[in-house]
Design a protein around this motif. Structure first.
Motif, PDB file in Angstrom:
ATOM      1  N   TRP A 159      34.848 119.741  23.155  1.00 45.73           N
ATOM      2  CA  TRP A 159      34.456 120.108  24.514  1.00 45.73           C
ATOM      3  C   TRP A 159      33.129 119.454  24.882  1.00 45.73           C
ATOM      4  O   TRP A 159      32.959 118.921  25.977  1.00 45.73           O
TER       5      TRP A 159
ATOM      6  N   GLY B 154      33.285 115.628  25.558  1.00 46.44           N
ATOM      7  CA  GLY B 154      34.137 115.211  26.669  1.00 46.44           C
ATOM      8  C   GLY B 154      35.561 114.864  26.303  1.00 46.44           C
ATOM      9  O   GLY B 154      36.298 114.340  27.131  1.00 46.44           O
TER      10      GLY B 154
ATOM     11  N   ALA C 231      38.310 116.432  28.721  1.00 42.59           N
ATOM     12  CA  ALA C 231      38.089 116.260  30.152  1.00 42.59           C
ATOM     13  C   ALA C 231      39.416 116.319  30.914  1.00 42.59           C
ATOM     14  O   ALA C 231      40.445 115.830  30.446  1.00 42.59           O
TER      15      ALA C 231
END
Length: 60
Positions: free
Chosen positions: A30, A33, A36
């Motif tokens: 997380w 990224g 995403a």
């Protein structure tokens, strides 16, 4: 229930993960990224296709 990271059986203390290690791996994904979600907005799509200028460095 199986751990989404390694597939092992989950432990109540770390649910939905099997251990603190797998929970930390998920958190790192997380934070860097990896998880995403792409935007469906047109203005976001336009902004990603145009090159962006790098910000001017500020003195410390």
């Amino acid at each position: 229930m199986s751990c989404p990271i390694c597939g092992e059986y989950t432990q109540q203390a770390f649910r939905p993960f099997c251990s603190k290690r797998c929970a930390d791996i998920d958190l790192a994904k997380w934070l860097n990224g990896s998880y995403a979600v792409r935007s469906q907005r047109e203005e976001d799509a336009e902004s990603t296709s145009e090159p962006t200028e790098s910000p001017t460095p500020r003195p410390h």
